[in-house]
Each structure stands twice: as C-alpha cells, then as structure tokens.
Scaffold this motif. Sequence first.
Motif, PDB file in Angstrom:
ATOM      1  N   UNK A 151       0.826  -1.231   0.000  1.00  0.00           N
ATOM      2  CA  UNK A 151       0.000   0.000   0.000  1.00  0.00           C
ATOM      3  C   UNK A 151       0.852   1.270   0.000  1.00  0.00           C
ATOM      4  N   UNK A 152       1.902   1.249  -0.828  1.00  0.00           N
ATOM      5  CA  UNK A 152       2.758   2.417  -0.976  1.00  0.00           C
ATOM      6  C   UNK A 152       2.280   3.264  -2.144  1.00  0.00           C
ATOM      7  N   UNK A 153       2.732   4.521  -2.173  1.00  0.00           N
ATOM      8  CA  UNK A 153       2.353   5.447  -3.236  1.00  0.00           C
ATOM      9  C   UNK A 153       2.555   4.798  -4.602  1.00  0.00           C
ATOM     10  N   UNK A 154       1.601   4.899  -5.489  1.00  0.00           N
ATOM     11  CA  UNK A 154       0.345   5.647  -5.429  1.00  0.00           C
ATOM     12  C   UNK A 154      -0.849   4.835  -4.924  1.00  0.00           C
ATOM     13  N   UNK A 155      -0.575   3.615  -4.378  1.00  0.00           N
ATOM     14  CA  UNK A 155      -1.650   2.765  -3.856  1.00  0.00           C
ATOM     15  C   UNK A 155      -1.945   3.024  -2.382  1.00  0.00           C
ATOM     16  N   UNK A 156      -1.470   4.142  -1.846  1.00  0.00           N
ATOM     17  CA  UNK A 156      -1.612   4.482  -0.428  1.00  0.00           C
ATOM     18  C   UNK A 156      -2.858   5.320  -0.138  1.00  0.00           C
ATOM     19  N   UNK A 157      -3.780   5.384  -1.067  1.00  0.00           N
ATOM     20  CA  UNK A 157      -4.964   6.232  -0.928  1.00  0.00           C
ATOM     21  C   UNK A 157      -4.932   7.411  -1.884  1.00  0.00           C
ATOM     22  N   UNK A 158      -3.778   7.696  -2.443  1.00  0.00           N
ATOM     23  CA  UNK A 158      -3.641   8.807  -3.392  1.00  0.00           C
ATOM     24  C   UNK A 158      -4.602   8.658  -4.571  1.00  0.00           C
ATOM     25  N   UNK A 159      -4.596   7.505  -5.200  1.00  0.00           N
ATOM     26  CA  UNK A 159      -5.477   7.287  -6.356  1.00  0.00           C
ATOM     27  C   UNK A 159      -6.942   7.325  -5.937  1.00  0.00           C
ATOM     28  N   UNK A 160      -7.263   6.702  -4.796  1.00  0.00           N
ATOM     29  CA  UNK A 160      -8.659   6.638  -4.345  1.00  0.00           C
ATOM     30  C   UNK A 160      -9.232   8.023  -4.060  1.00  0.00           C
ATOM     31  N   UNK A 161      -8.393   8.933  -3.556  1.00  0.00           N
ATOM     32  CA  UNK A 161      -8.847  10.314  -3.315  1.00  0.00           C
ATOM     33  C   UNK A 161      -9.323  10.939  -4.628  1.00  0.00           C
ATOM     34  N   UNK A 162      -8.569  10.712  -5.685  1.00  0.00           N
ATOM     35  CA  UNK A 162      -8.942  11.265  -6.990  1.00  0.00           C
ATOM     36  C   UNK A 162     -10.119  10.517  -7.606  1.00  0.00           C
ATOM     37  N   UNK A 163     -10.224   9.229  -7.332  1.00  0.00           N
ATOM     38  CA  UNK A 163     -11.377   8.447  -7.811  1.00  0.00           C
ATOM     39  C   UNK A 163     -12.663   9.033  -7.235  1.00  0.00           C
ATOM     40  N   UNK A 164     -12.646   9.374  -5.944  1.00  0.00           N
ATOM     41  CA  UNK A 164     -13.833   9.961  -5.300  1.00  0.00           C
ATOM     42  C   UNK A 164     -14.244  11.256  -5.997  1.00  0.00           C
ATOM     43  N   UNK A 165     -13.275  12.092  -6.342  1.00  0.00           N
ATOM     44  CA  UNK A 165     -13.577  13.350  -7.034  1.00  0.00           C
ATOM     45  C   UNK A 165     -14.203  13.076  -8.399  1.00  0.00           C
ATOM     46  N   UNK A 166     -13.654  12.116  -9.123  1.00  0.00           N
ATOM     47  CA  UNK A 166     -14.196  11.780 -10.446  1.00  0.00           C
ATOM     48  C   UNK A 166     -15.599  11.181 -10.318  1.00  0.00           C
TER      49      UNK A 166
END
Length: 176
Positions: A151-166
């Motif tokens: 769960x390291x960058x970018x799988x550390x929540x970084x991508x999911x934060x942007x998924x929520x916005x989309x």
Amino acid sequence: MKEYNVNTYKYDHTIHYSWKSELIEENKSYILLKSLPPRKLIHHTRGQTFVYDNASLEFISKSDGFTINTDIYRNGDIEYYCNICSLPISKENNIDIVDLDIDMIIDKEGKYYFVDEDEFEINIIKYQYPDNLITEVSHLKEKLESLYRSKEFPFDGFLLKHVETIMNDLNNNSVK
C-alpha cells in the motif's frame, strides 16, 4: 483544462493505441489525467475503436516505467490496469509511451494478476529486446507488485482520493 493525446507505441515505434485525457496534475514525479465517458480508445494494432461508458484516472510515472489506469464504473466499482512501459516523453499536447507488454490487473475485489507475459516472451525475440530491458521489465513487475501489496504510493490512498472526485463529477454532471 489542458488536454493530452496519449500515444502508446510498440518497441519498433509502430503506434499501438491512443486516447485523449484531461490533465489533473503534473509535477516532476508523475502526470495525472482523467477521462470521462464516453471514453474513446483507438486500438491501432487491432484496427478498432472502443468507446467506454466509464471514467478513468490515469497515473503516469515519470521516474518508473509504469502507468496505472484506474477504471471507475458508475456503480462505484474500480479496477486497475497497470502497464509496464518506457518513461513518458511529453511534447506539446502529446504523451508518448512504449508498451513493454506485461500488465498487472487489479480486479474490483482487490486481487491482482499479471497478463501478457507470453506476449513479452514472443516480443523478446520479435523486437530483439536488449538484456538490460528484459531485466528492467522484471524489476518493474516486482516493484508494481510490491507497491500494491504494501500500500505504498500511489496505492496508499492517493489514487482513491482522486477516484472519489471523479465519481462526484460523474454523479453531479449526470454524464450519460
């Protein structure tokens, strides 16, 4: 918002596939793009154009040879398609990448697996991949797996934060 043409080539420089995406963020480490439906992918190798009714978030590493395409479905499911490739070359409104065959897929349950390893073996001979490239692809495969598992960058929540916005963009704009 700035739009890019993303062009993926095979090792012999023939165009493989291409699509258009909007820039979300770019820095010295990565390029982050998004595409809303209807998304169009031109698959030059197959001579076909595919139109998708889902959104995508595209992470293109500038330091490691991989991209991560996050498919975002209207029902909230997400899947990842991680492409092992060359570092991107960005010129004007184009991002060019050389596809190196092997891909890691992470399904909606979070299970991952590699595909196109047989294609890689065929293309080692077809395109005469140099030994250092073969070694690099192996290292990139291990790195992608390690980043995801730990769960390291970018799988550390970084991508999911942007998924929520989309997802909010999809729901608020009722893109059909």
